[in-house]
Design a protein around this motif. Structure first.
Motif, PDB file in Angstrom:
ATOM      1  N   MET A   1       0.844  -1.189   0.000  1.00 57.47           N
ATOM      2  CA  MET A   1       0.000   0.000   0.000  1.00 57.47           C
ATOM      3  C   MET A   1       0.881   1.241   0.000  1.00 57.47           C
ATOM      4  SD  MET A   1      -3.046   1.135   2.587  1.00 57.47           S
ATOM      5  CE  MET A   1      -2.172   2.132   3.774  1.00 57.47           C
ATOM      6  N   LEU A   2       0.517   2.190  -0.830  1.00 58.65           N
ATOM      7  CA  LEU A   2       1.241   3.450  -0.952  1.00 58.65           C
ATOM      8  C   LEU A   2       0.299   4.592  -0.596  1.00 58.65           C
ATOM      9  CD1 LEU A   2       3.738   5.067  -1.925  1.00 58.65           C
ATOM     10  CD2 LEU A   2       2.814   4.868  -4.248  1.00 58.65           C
ATOM     11  N   LYS A   3       0.697   5.402   0.365  1.00 58.72           N
ATOM     12  CA  LYS A   3      -0.130   6.545   0.772  1.00 58.72           C
ATOM     13  C   LYS A   3      -0.024   7.666  -0.275  1.00 58.72           C
ATOM     14  CE  LYS A   3      -0.303   5.921   5.699  1.00 58.72           C
ATOM     15  NZ  LYS A   3      -1.752   5.839   5.769  1.00 58.72           N
ATOM     16  N   LEU A   4      -1.102   8.401  -0.442  1.00 59.97           N
ATOM     17  CA  LEU A   4      -1.134   9.469  -1.438  1.00 59.97           C
ATOM     18  C   LEU A   4      -0.006  10.473  -1.237  1.00 59.97           C
ATOM     19  CD1 LEU A   4      -4.966  10.256  -1.592  1.00 59.97           C
ATOM     20  CD2 LEU A   4      -3.640   8.762  -3.105  1.00 59.97           C
ATOM     21  N   GLU A   5       0.253  10.844  -0.001  1.00 59.48           N
ATOM     22  CA  GLU A   5       1.289  11.849   0.268  1.00 59.48           C
ATOM     23  C   GLU A   5       2.700  11.336   0.004  1.00 59.48           C
ATOM     24  OE1 GLU A   5      -0.171  10.191   4.251  1.00 59.48           O
ATOM     25  OE2 GLU A   5      -1.109  10.939   2.439  1.00 59.48           O
ATOM     26  N   ASP A   6       2.856  10.028  -0.175  1.00 63.66           N
ATOM     27  CA  ASP A   6       4.165   9.449  -0.455  1.00 63.66           C
ATOM     28  C   ASP A   6       4.444   9.291  -1.949  1.00 63.66           C
ATOM     29  OD1 ASP A   6       4.663   9.302   2.257  1.00 63.66           O
ATOM     30  OD2 ASP A   6       3.883   7.267   2.435  1.00 63.66           O
ATOM     31  N   ILE A   7       3.481   9.606  -2.792  1.00 60.92           N
ATOM     32  CA  ILE A   7       3.682   9.528  -4.238  1.00 60.92           C
ATOM     33  C   ILE A   7       4.555  10.694  -4.669  1.00 60.92           C
ATOM     34  CG2 ILE A   7       2.575   9.576  -6.504  1.00 60.92           C
ATOM     35  CD1 ILE A   7       0.073   8.378  -5.150  1.00 60.92           C
ATOM     36  N   LYS A   8       5.655  10.386  -5.348  1.00 59.05           N
ATOM     37  CA  LYS A   8       6.625  11.404  -5.768  1.00 59.05           C
ATOM     38  C   LYS A   8       6.932  11.267  -7.254  1.00 59.05           C
ATOM     39  CE  LYS A   8       7.351  12.563  -1.426  1.00 59.05           C
ATOM     40  NZ  LYS A   8       6.343  13.375  -0.865  1.00 59.05           N
ATOM     41  N   VAL A   9       7.324  12.378  -7.862  1.00 54.50           N
ATOM     42  CA  VAL A   9       7.743  12.380  -9.259  1.00 54.50           C
ATOM     43  C   VAL A   9       8.931  11.433  -9.419  1.00 54.50           C
ATOM     44  CG1 VAL A   9       8.776  13.801 -11.080  1.00 54.50           C
ATOM     45  CG2 VAL A   9       6.905  14.704  -9.695  1.00 54.50           C
ATOM     46  N   GLY A  10       8.897  10.619 -10.469  1.00 58.45           N
ATOM     47  CA  GLY A  10       9.978   9.683 -10.757  1.00 58.45           C
ATOM     48  C   GLY A  10       9.716   8.275 -10.264  1.00 58.45           C
ATOM     49  N   MET A  11       8.756   8.104  -9.358  1.00 56.90           N
ATOM     50  CA  MET A  11       8.434   6.760  -8.859  1.00 56.90           C
ATOM     51  C   MET A  11       7.792   5.926  -9.952  1.00 56.90           C
ATOM     52  SD  MET A  11       6.651   7.048  -5.167  1.00 56.90           S
ATOM     53  CE  MET A  11       7.608   7.129  -3.688  1.00 56.90           C
ATOM     54  N   MET A  12       8.074   4.646  -9.918  1.00 51.67           N
ATOM     55  CA  MET A  12       7.377   3.673 -10.745  1.00 51.67           C
ATOM     56  C   MET A  12       6.345   3.021  -9.843  1.00 51.67           C
ATOM     57  SD  MET A  12       8.775   3.911 -13.727  1.00 51.67           S
ATOM     58  CE  MET A  12       8.272   2.436 -14.590  1.00 51.67           C
ATOM     59  N   VAL A  13       5.075   3.096 -10.235  1.00 50.57           N
ATOM     60  CA  VAL A  13       3.972   2.667  -9.383  1.00 50.57           C
ATOM     61  C   VAL A  13       3.066   1.704 -10.130  1.00 50.57           C
ATOM     62  CG1 VAL A  13       1.994   3.492  -8.030  1.00 50.57           C
ATOM     63  CG2 VAL A  13       4.045   4.895  -8.178  1.00 50.57           C
ATOM     64  N   THR A  14       2.635   0.657  -9.439  1.00 51.08           N
ATOM     65  CA  THR A  14       1.610  -0.224  -9.987  1.00 51.08           C
ATOM     66  C   THR A  14       0.288   0.125  -9.320  1.00 51.08           C
ATOM     67  OG1 THR A  14       2.077  -1.942  -8.335  1.00 51.08           O
ATOM     68  CG2 THR A  14       3.221  -2.123 -10.442  1.00 51.08           C
ATOM     69  N   GLY A  15      -0.803  -0.107 -10.048  1.00 53.24           N
ATOM     70  CA  GLY A  15      -2.130   0.132  -9.495  1.00 53.24           C
ATOM     71  C   GLY A  15      -2.797   1.401  -9.985  1.00 53.24           C
ATOM     72  N   ILE A  16      -2.069   2.240 -10.708  1.00 53.85           N
ATOM     73  CA  ILE A  16      -2.687   3.442 -11.266  1.00 53.85           C
ATOM     74  C   ILE A  16      -3.289   3.108 -12.632  1.00 53.85           C
ATOM     75  CG2 ILE A  16      -2.323   5.803 -12.094  1.00 53.85           C
ATOM     76  CD1 ILE A  16      -0.088   6.073 -10.005  1.00 53.85           C
ATOM     77  N   VAL A  17      -2.468   2.515 -13.502  1.00 57.45           N
ATOM     78  CA  VAL A  17      -2.922   2.069 -14.817  1.00 57.45           C
ATOM     79  C   VAL A  17      -3.096   0.556 -14.742  1.00 57.45           C
ATOM     80  CG1 VAL A  17      -2.353   1.946 -17.276  1.00 57.45           C
ATOM     81  CG2 VAL A  17      -1.642   3.938 -15.933  1.00 57.45           C
ATOM     82  N   PRO A  18      -4.292   0.049 -14.977  1.00 57.26           N
ATOM     83  CA  PRO A  18      -4.539  -1.393 -14.843  1.00 57.26           C
ATOM     84  C   PRO A  18      -3.562  -2.248 -15.658  1.00 57.26           C
ATOM     85  CG  PRO A  18      -6.601  -0.228 -15.162  1.00 57.26           C
ATOM     86  CD  PRO A  18      -5.500   0.773 -15.395  1.00 57.26           C
ATOM     87  N   GLY A  19      -2.913  -3.197 -14.971  1.00 58.91           N
ATOM     88  CA  GLY A  19      -2.013  -4.131 -15.622  1.00 58.91           C
ATOM     89  C   GLY A  19      -0.685  -3.545 -16.061  1.00 58.91           C
ATOM     90  N   GLN A  20      -0.376  -2.320 -15.655  1.00 54.92           N
ATOM     91  CA  GLN A  20       0.841  -1.633 -16.085  1.00 54.92           C
ATOM     92  C   GLN A  20       1.590  -1.047 -14.894  1.00 54.92           C
ATOM     93  OE1 GLN A  20       1.854  -1.080 -19.435  1.00 54.92           O
ATOM     94  NE2 GLN A  20       0.210  -2.492 -19.986  1.00 54.92           N
ATOM     95  N   THR A  21       2.892  -0.889 -15.081  1.00 54.81           N
ATOM     96  CA  THR A  21       3.688  -0.075 -14.175  1.00 54.81           C
ATOM     97  C   THR A  21       3.786   1.298 -14.821  1.00 54.81           C
ATOM     98  OG1 THR A  21       4.944  -1.969 -13.385  1.00 54.81           O
ATOM     99  CG2 THR A  21       5.950   0.188 -13.088  1.00 54.81           C
ATOM    100  N   ALA A  22       3.569   2.339 -14.058  1.00 56.12           N
ATOM    101  CA  ALA A  22       3.562   3.695 -14.603  1.00 56.12           C
ATOM    102  C   ALA A  22       4.567   4.566 -13.852  1.00 56.12           C
ATOM    103  CB  ALA A  22       2.171   4.294 -14.490  1.00 56.12           C
ATOM    104  N   ARG A  23       5.234   5.454 -14.607  1.00 57.90           N
ATOM    105  CA  ARG A  23       6.170   6.414 -14.011  1.00 57.90           C
ATOM    106  C   ARG A  23       5.414   7.706 -13.725  1.00 57.90           C
ATOM    107  NH1 ARG A  23       9.229  10.462 -16.238  1.00 57.90           N
ATOM    108  NH2 ARG A  23       8.856   9.644 -18.331  1.00 57.90           N
ATOM    109  N   VAL A  24       5.524   8.200 -12.498  1.00 60.51           N
ATOM    110  CA  VAL A  24       4.858   9.446 -12.098  1.00 60.51           C
ATOM    111  C   VAL A  24       5.627  10.624 -12.692  1.00 60.51           C
ATOM    112  CG1 VAL A  24       4.126  10.880 -10.163  1.00 60.51           C
ATOM    113  CG2 VAL A  24       4.012   8.380  -9.966  1.00 60.51           C
TER     114      VAL A  24
END
Length: 65
Positions: A1-24
């Motif tokens: 689980m990733l808290k909203l306030e911990d999302i930073k530019v440059g992170m690679m995150v799963t769960g935003i785009v279904p079935g994909q890893t996305a770069r913020v």
């Protein structure tokens, strides 16, 4: 689980785009319980509003890539 306030530019995150890893690309607070993110994934660039309920599906894949 990733808290909203911990999302930073440059992170690679799963769960935003279904079935994909996305770069913020951009993250902007939209109040205490929401953020607007722009992400880039294999299927393109998208803007999404994320809420506290979304935190359970968000995971860090990698940082600062």
């Amino acid at each position: 689980m990733l808290k909203l306030e911990d999302i930073k530019v440059g992170m690679m995150v799963t769960g935003i785009v279904p079935g994909q890893t996305a770069r913020v690309v951009s993250v902007e607070s939209s109040g205490a319980d929401a953020v607007t993110v722009i992400v880039k994934s294999a299927i393109g660039v998208s803007e999404q509003q994320l809420y506290r309920l979304d935190e359970a599906r968000l995971e860090i894949a990698a940082k600062n890539l």
